[in-house]
Design a protein around this motif. Structure first.
Motif, PDB file in Angstrom:
ATOM      1  N   SER A   1       0.829  -1.253   0.204  1.00  7.56           N
ATOM      2  CA  SER A   1       0.019   0.010   0.073  1.00  7.56           C
ATOM      3  C   SER A   1       0.703   1.169  -0.131  1.00  7.56           C
ATOM      4  O   SER A   1       0.518   2.337  -0.506  1.00  7.56           O
ATOM      5  N   LEU A   2       2.061   0.901   0.516  1.00 11.25           N
ATOM      6  CA  LEU A   2       2.985   2.313   0.561  1.00 11.25           C
ATOM      7  C   LEU A   2       3.610   2.433  -0.891  1.00 11.25           C
ATOM      8  O   LEU A   2       3.531   3.668  -1.598  1.00 11.25           O
ATOM      9  N   LEU A   3       4.147   1.682  -1.477  1.00 13.42           N
ATOM     10  CA  LEU A   3       4.682   1.897  -2.861  1.00 13.42           C
ATOM     11  C   LEU A   3       3.863   0.505  -3.654  1.00 13.42           C
ATOM     12  O   LEU A   3       4.639  -0.662  -3.526  1.00 13.42           O
ATOM     13  N   SER A   4       2.901   0.927  -4.496  1.00 11.22           N
ATOM     14  CA  SER A   4       1.911  -0.062  -4.840  1.00 11.22           C
ATOM     15  C   SER A   4       2.321  -0.271  -6.217  1.00 11.22           C
ATOM     16  O   SER A   4       2.263   0.490  -7.156  1.00 11.22           O
ATOM     17  N   PRO A   5       2.034  -1.918  -6.529  1.00 11.01           N
ATOM     18  CA  PRO A   5       2.167  -2.104  -8.266  1.00 11.01           C
ATOM     19  C   PRO A   5       0.635  -2.156  -8.550  1.00 11.01           C
ATOM     20  O   PRO A   5      -0.053  -3.041  -8.878  1.00 11.01           O
ATOM     21  N   TYR A   6       0.193  -0.816  -8.519  1.00  5.75           N
ATOM     22  CA  TYR A   6      -1.297  -0.740  -8.289  1.00  5.75           C
ATOM     23  C   TYR A   6      -2.237  -1.235  -9.687  1.00  5.75           C
ATOM     24  O   TYR A   6      -3.305  -1.402  -9.419  1.00  5.75           O
ATOM     25  N   ASP A   7      -1.343  -1.356 -10.917  1.00  8.63           N
ATOM     26  CA  ASP A   7      -2.271  -1.833 -12.106  1.00  8.63           C
ATOM     27  C   ASP A   7      -1.944  -3.189 -12.331  1.00  8.63           C
ATOM     28  O   ASP A   7      -2.263  -3.853 -13.475  1.00  8.63           O
ATOM     29  N   ASP A   8      -1.066  -3.909 -11.385  1.00  7.86           N
ATOM     30  CA  ASP A   8      -0.992  -5.189 -11.833  1.00  7.86           C
ATOM     31  C   ASP A   8      -1.954  -6.118 -11.429  1.00  7.86           C
ATOM     32  O   ASP A   8      -2.607  -5.999 -10.144  1.00  7.86           O
TER      33      ASP A   8
ATOM     34  N   ALA B   1      -9.361  11.183  -5.367  1.00  8.47           N
ATOM     35  CA  ALA B   1      -8.518  11.683  -4.470  1.00  8.47           C
ATOM     36  C   ALA B   1      -7.174  11.117  -4.203  1.00  8.47           C
ATOM     37  O   ALA B   1      -6.134  11.541  -3.782  1.00  8.47           O
ATOM     38  N   ASN B   2      -7.461   9.992  -4.136  1.00 14.68           N
ATOM     39  CA  ASN B   2      -6.497   8.885  -3.083  1.00 14.68           C
ATOM     40  C   ASN B   2      -5.977   8.010  -4.241  1.00 14.68           C
ATOM     41  O   ASN B   2      -5.355   7.003  -3.893  1.00 14.68           O
ATOM     42  N   ALA B   3      -5.987   8.471  -5.648  1.00 16.31           N
ATOM     43  CA  ALA B   3      -5.334   7.488  -6.554  1.00 16.31           C
ATOM     44  C   ALA B   3      -3.564   7.565  -6.361  1.00 16.31           C
ATOM     45  O   ALA B   3      -3.329   8.591  -5.727  1.00 16.31           O
ATOM     46  N   PRO B   4      -3.154   6.481  -6.778  1.00 16.72           N
ATOM     47  CA  PRO B   4      -1.512   6.359  -6.163  1.00 16.72           C
ATOM     48  C   PRO B   4      -0.909   7.429  -6.963  1.00 16.72           C
ATOM     49  O   PRO B   4      -1.472   7.986  -7.871  1.00 16.72           O
ATOM     50  N   LEU B   5       0.097   8.048  -6.499  1.00 18.58           N
ATOM     51  CA  LEU B   5       1.158   8.957  -7.004  1.00 18.58           C
ATOM     52  C   LEU B   5       2.048   8.160  -7.887  1.00 18.58           C
ATOM     53  O   LEU B   5       2.869   7.588  -7.369  1.00 18.58           O
ATOM     54  N   ARG B   6       1.895   7.988  -9.115  1.00 11.69           N
ATOM     55  CA  ARG B   6       2.741   7.498 -10.091  1.00 11.69           C
ATOM     56  C   ARG B   6       4.327   7.868  -9.723  1.00 11.69           C
ATOM     57  O   ARG B   6       4.413   8.942  -9.936  1.00 11.69           O
TER      58      ARG B   6
ATOM     59  N   SER C   1       2.731  -0.447 -13.177  1.00 17.52           N
ATOM     60  CA  SER C   1       2.912   0.885 -12.823  1.00 17.52           C
ATOM     61  C   SER C   1       3.279   0.828 -11.484  1.00 17.52           C
ATOM     62  O   SER C   1       2.735  -0.270 -10.591  1.00 17.52           O
ATOM     63  N   PHE C   2       3.931   1.746 -10.932  1.00 21.73           N
ATOM     64  CA  PHE C   2       4.248   2.020  -9.480  1.00 21.73           C
ATOM     65  C   PHE C   2       3.900   2.927  -9.018  1.00 21.73           C
ATOM     66  O   PHE C   2       4.136   4.088  -9.518  1.00 21.73           O
ATOM     67  N   GLY C   3       3.310   3.252  -7.619  1.00 23.41           N
ATOM     68  CA  GLY C   3       2.936   4.503  -7.066  1.00 23.41           C
ATOM     69  C   GLY C   3       3.053   4.601  -5.692  1.00 23.41           C
ATOM     70  O   GLY C   3       2.753   3.360  -4.860  1.00 23.41           O
ATOM     71  N   LEU C   4       3.357   5.701  -5.077  1.00 18.61           N
ATOM     72  CA  LEU C   4       3.165   5.661  -3.659  1.00 18.61           C
ATOM     73  C   LEU C   4       1.838   6.132  -3.360  1.00 18.61           C
ATOM     74  O   LEU C   4       1.000   6.480  -4.146  1.00 18.61           O
ATOM     75  N   ASN C   5       1.548   5.685  -2.081  1.00 20.86           N
ATOM     76  CA  ASN C   5       0.058   5.930  -1.621  1.00 20.86           C
ATOM     77  C   ASN C   5      -0.390   7.287  -2.061  1.00 20.86           C
ATOM     78  O   ASN C   5       0.211   8.359  -1.717  1.00 20.86           O
TER      79      ASN C   5
END
Lengths: 593, 463
Positions: free
Chosen positions: B55-62, B79-84, B96-100
């Motif tokens: 959740s901190l550094l997320s492979p959010y679209d895997d 508003a809370n979408a990951p910060l790529r 893709s990877f993003g910070l929370n």
């Protein structure tokens, strides 16, 4: 290279210690032996008063001394008495609890109330906080009442060993009371549960803790349910194995094949020698549906334990099963579709009756009651008694008797450090302190008069937070944790602060208990005996007498200095005597047990 | 009585022999004193409870992440979408990877090149126990939780004499296991209140603080026990703090710490740094990461996101508060393990394995994700993120290249040149060939199985 003291110090405890070692090797062995001979003397009396009780108290010491002709006889009779706490008249302590008032103040409310929630049932306490708008102060009121009662018992109860053991079990089955409002709201029930089973049967105790509202909420089993492909909630099951029963020394991590786990025997019985992660996962499945009646999904709203069968995983499970032969994995030992609580109760049998649990628990008890590094022989003897009495209603009492009557217990002294609260309670006992009762306001100021709140706040700063340790381990029980700068300084300051009106308003009359016409050295010796119960190191007594004389003769009574700091006033001598007692409480001798 | 007395005597002499052996190894260490890096500072933030690195550094679209996490998967929009972020690491091309979304401050530090991330990192041991994992990590000996000293302790001991009055600070109520056995450690909640409270007229400068003077005699610091050493250290610290005379702390203008114990602990460290008392290493504990239940909502709000936001705000405030010290400051953030890929039925996650470590500082080669991403197909024990970088590699590189201590064998017994492959996280060169000589001090490495922590012997009087 020359070893300076500073370098050694800078390199830490081990190194500071090795300064002695190095010098010993380079010169002669005497210093090390001399050092070790300066131990406080072990005596059954100081063990009973300082380690098995929360410190010396004149009344309890007199009662102890009246029990027999020799110290050992007194000790043995005292242990037997203390192991039957219900037979000890504790009405004086209970009257103090009844007479104590605890302030509550929020919004427009400012009251002092008696501790009238200590005996309430789960349902009463749960219903009391059902209004979601209820102030946090009201919500945690029951927990605060238990904190007050615990302090009063720690200081005044004649059932001192029982109070020590209640504290042990609260830490063994640790729950942080304020981690959820509903835990704090029902805290008297959890405290009563601990008190009920503290000397009872461990198997029964563990199941009751597992079903308790406090543990259910703290370790999340209340939301543990079987749900499709997702796992249940493992939190409780893991700590049941790792902390409550077998302990991490018996944790074997992952095994692909249980057939590789060799068995251990106890008589005819066989057990796998330890637990693996699969045991945790499978046990968590056994506990699915063990939850709290919280008014949701058709459950009543009482806060009591309830089994929700439609949340329960009915498939077969394998928990701590013994391999039939080497290399062959055992079949599931928990049958499918068992009724009600049977799965979970089978898990409790498996973990509580395991010899690894006996050793883990007996080691912890011996660590608390004897030494940080408890003697192996006592642990072995306790394990025997534990295993032989696994189904006895007074199993724990029998194990305790074995530990307490062992020669090693009564002849070992000073191998443990008092934890901050234990030191504070010991100081209160030795000085005949009077704990406070709150006031609604002081001099018309409604923000004042909350003495108990100040006491708790200051004591918590030591890091020893009654019912407040975050993790399910409970407070550490060894000196290596507590011998740190913050825990020492804050405990030192507590002795002074809690006697101030802003710090707790505890009444401690040092001057009224001191004969100021006696010589300084005599006054020091009397107070040293009061606090420690044995003659403390002579150099400490000497330093204190010199301080008390403050330039005068240590063999004469203390006199005010004509100039600063006393300016001829007797109040200066009073402060000096109080400061001397404060220093005694800060001495290493007082902080060991 | 005689039994005990004899036992104690035996205990004493055995321990003294052990200590003497330790002394020899200490002398060897002392000859290897590092040359550079003497004013470098390291702050170790430990997230206790097992922070959910996914959740901190997320492979959010895997797809594997989204399927296993269900409602807990970070929202892709809103508003809370990951910060790529751009990992600048080819192994991270599987998604893709993003910070929370609650961590914009860390995004800024990452983009500015001051923050490096190491994913799939951690303790290479199968344990899923919080307490064992923390012990293994903090004692620096994976698989052995009975080691008698912490990794920071061995770093400080093997790097020569600490010059300042306050070399090691645990910002909190007690010292963590990483500082176990280090008598120079100071645990402190607030410098301002670090003084003796007692009867005023016997606690004044005019008379030379008579109470403290007597107390000093009680704790010579030469006895073979931890109470004596800690007592001495407490008194020394009281005097050092009194001399430095700290007032109420005011952070640099514009800096906003989060409210609560984490922000308070960071401010204590910042204040001690600014007191210039020779601080070299500080520890900060931040608890509450054991999110078995109700971890977050599907819109990306909730308990864990708030906590991550606090972490982000706190690190950002701390780093900017210490703007004058950034060039010699490194902050590392770690946790005992990550959490399981799959969500549990309580809308939480259970104990997992691989996790993310954060390295922040003026000399950090930030704006990159380090280590190899193992993906979410081939999982540890079939359920958890694998570990491709040992936590000791991250710490080891900071210890050698920033703190200038090449004695990695003593600090992390068992670590080998084969495991230790520095990632290039920080600027700086090795102070010399890495020494793989293990600490031979039996006190540090061996201990009675019945004694879970540091050796403790009874009070021994004035030696």
């Amino acid at each position: 290279m020359t070893l300076t003291r500073r370098q050694l110090f800078g390199s830490g405890a081990a190194l500071a210690a090795s300064a002695v070692a190095a010098q010993t090797l380079l010169s002669a062995p005497e210093p090390a032996l001399a050092a070790c001979q300066a131990l406080p003397p072990a005596s059954p009396t100081s063990v009973a008063m300082n380690r098995l009780s929360n410190g010396m108290r004149a009344r309890d010491l007199a009662a102890f001394n009246a029990l027999g002709a020799t110290p050992d006889e007194r000790y043995e009779r005292w242990v037997e008495q203390q192991l039957d706490p219900a037979a000890i008249d504790d009405s004086e302590c209970e009257q103090r609890i009844a007479a104590t008032r605890l302030k509550i103040r929020y919004e427009t409310v400012n009251q002092v109330r008696p501790l009238d929630l200590l005996g309430a049932s789960t349902e009463q306490l749960w219903t009391r906080v059902s209004d979601s708008m209820l102030a946090w102060e009201e919500r945690i009121r029951p927990y605060n009442e238990v904190r007050v009662a615990t302090w009063i018992r720690a200081v005044y109860s004649r059932r001192q060993l029982f109070e020590v053991l209640v504290d042990f079990w609260h830490n063994h089955f640790n729950v942080r009371a304020t981690s959820e409002g509903n835990i704090a709201a029902t805290w008297p029930v959890y405290d009563r549960l601990i008190r009920t089973h503290a000397l009872g049967n461990f198997r029964t105790f563990t199941e009751e803790v597992g079903k308790s509202t406090a543990m259910m909420l703290y370790l999340d089993n209340a939301s543990n349910r079987a749900a499709g492909g997702e796992g249940g909630n493992e939190n409780y099951a893991r700590e049941l194995f790792e902390l409550h029963t077998l302990g991490s020394d018996n944790y074997l991590k992952f095994y692909d094949n249980r057939g590789l786990i060799e068995p251990v025997s106890y008589g005819e019985e066989r057990f796998p020698r330890g637990y693996i992660d699969d045991d945790v996962y499978e046990a968590s499945r056994c506990f699915t549906g063990w939850t709290i009646a919280n008014g949701r999904d058709g459950r009543p709203n009482t806060g009591e334990f309830v089994f929700k069968s439609d949340w329960h995983d009915t498939y077969p499970k394998t928990v701590l099963a013994v391999r039939p032969m080497e290399g062959i994995a055992p079949a599931p030992n928990i049958a499918p579709r068992q009724a009600g609580l049977a799965d979970g109760q089978q898990v409790f049998d498996l973990v509580c009756f395991h010899p690894g649990t006996a050793r883990h628990l007996c080691t912890r008890l011996a660590r608390r009651l004897i030494a940080d590094d408890p003697p192996r022989r006592v642990i072995d003897a306790a394990v025997e008694v534990w295993m032989a009495n696994r189904r006895a209603p007074d199993q724990i009492r029998q194990v305790l008797r074995t530990i307490l009557l062992a020669p090693e217990c009564r002849t070992t002294y000073g191998a443990k450090m008092r934890r901050p609260l234990e030191a504070i309670w010991a100081y209160l006992r030795a000085t005949e302190a009077q704990l406070p009762s709150d006031e609604e306001s002081v001099g018309g100021d409604a923000t004042r008069g909350g003495y108990w709140g100040s006491l708790f706040y200051n004591a918590d700063l030591t890091g020893h937070r009654l019912f407040g340790w975050d993790t399910p381990t409970g407070h550490p029980d060894t000196a290596s944790y507590w011998a740190n700068t913050n825990a020492l300084l804050v405990r030192w300051n507590n002795y002074y602060n809690m006697a101030q009106s802003w710090g707790g308003n505890v009444q401690i009359d040092i001057i009224g208990q001191t004969n100021l016409n006696e010589p300084c050295a005599q006054i020091v010796e009397r107070w040293a005996n009061r606090l420690c119960g044995f003659p403390i190191a002579s150099w400490i007594q000497r330093d204190l007498a010199t301080f008390l004389a403050f330039g005068g003769d240590v063999n004469a009574p203390p006199r005010p200095t004509s100039r600063a700091p006393d300016w001829g006033a007797i109040e200066g001598v009073h402060d000096r005597v109080r400061a001397m007692v404060h220093l005694l409480a800060m001495s290493p001798d007082f902080n060991l047990r | 009585m005689s039994v005990t007395r004899r036992e104690f005597l035996m205990g004493c002499s055995a321990a003294l022999a052990a200590l003497a052996a330790g002394q020899v190894s200490q002398l060897i260490f002392a000859d290897q004193v590092r040359a550079a890096g003497s004013d470098e500072m390291l702050v170790v933030v430990f997230l206790r409870g097992g922070c959910d690195g996914l959740s901190l550094l997320s492979p959010y679209d895997d797809p594997a992440y989204r399927q296993a996490r269900g409602e807990l998967a970070l929202p892709l929009t809103g508003a809370n979408a990951p910060l790529r972020i751009d990992p600048r690491n080819s192994s991270y091309s599987t998604s893709s990877f993003g910070l929370n979304g609650k961590m914009p401050q860390l995004k800024e530090l990452y983009d500015g090149g001051r923050l490096a991330l190491v994913h799939a990192c951690g303790l290479d041991d199968d344990t899923r126990s919080h307490f064992d994992a923390m012990d293994y990590i903090e004692r620096g000996t994976p698989g052995n939780k009975a080691t008698g000293s912490g990794w920071i302790t061995r770093h400080l001991q093997s790097s020569g004499e600490a010059a300042g009055l306050l070399p090691a600070l645990a910002s909190g109520s007690a010292t963590p296991a990483s500082l176990l056995g280090y008598g120079g450690a100071v645990a402190m909640n607030n410098p301002r209140s670090f003084g003796i409270s007692t009867y005023g007229r016997y606690n004044r400068a005019e008379e030379g603080y008579p109470v403290l003077k007597v107390l000093e005699g009680f704790y010579p610091g030469t006895g073979v026990n931890s109470l004596d050493v800690a007592g001495k250290r407490t008194i020394e610290t009281i005097k050092a703090i009194r001399a430095a005379n700290p007032g109420a702390y005011t952070p640099r203008s514009g800096v906003s710490y989060p409210t609560g114990s984490f922000g308070d602990a960071l401010q204590t460290v910042a204040q001690v740094v600014k007191l210039e008392q020779g601080l070299r290493i500080a520890t900060v504990d931040f608890g509450g990461w054991d999110t078995h239940e109700s971890q977050a909502q599907s819109d990306g709000n909730g308990y864990l996101p708030d906590r991550l936001g606090m972490l982000s705000q706190g690190l950002y405030a701390f780093y900017n508060d210490l703007v004058d010290y950034q060039g010699r400051l490194t902050v590392v953030v770690m946790s005992e393990f990550g959490r399981r890929l799959g969500r549990n039925a309580s809308n939480g996650t259970d104990h997992g394995h691989g996790n993310v470590m954060l390295v922040l500082g003026g000399a950090v080669n930030g704006g990159r994700v380090y280590g190899a991403w193992p993906g979410l197909q081939d999982l540890d024990q079939g359920q958890d993120l694998r570990i491709t970088t040992d936590f000791r590699v991250v710490l080891g590189e900071i210890i050698t290249r920033r703190l200038g201590n090449r004695n990695l064998g003593a600090i992390f017994p068992g670590l080998t040149a084969q495991i230790y492959q520095p990632l290039g996280l920080v600027n700086g060169a090795d102070p010399g060939p890495i020494s793989w000589a293990s600490a031979s001090d039996p006190l540090e490495i061996q201990q009675s199985p019945n004694l879970p922590r540091r050796l403790y012997l009874p009070m021994t009087g004035k030696c």
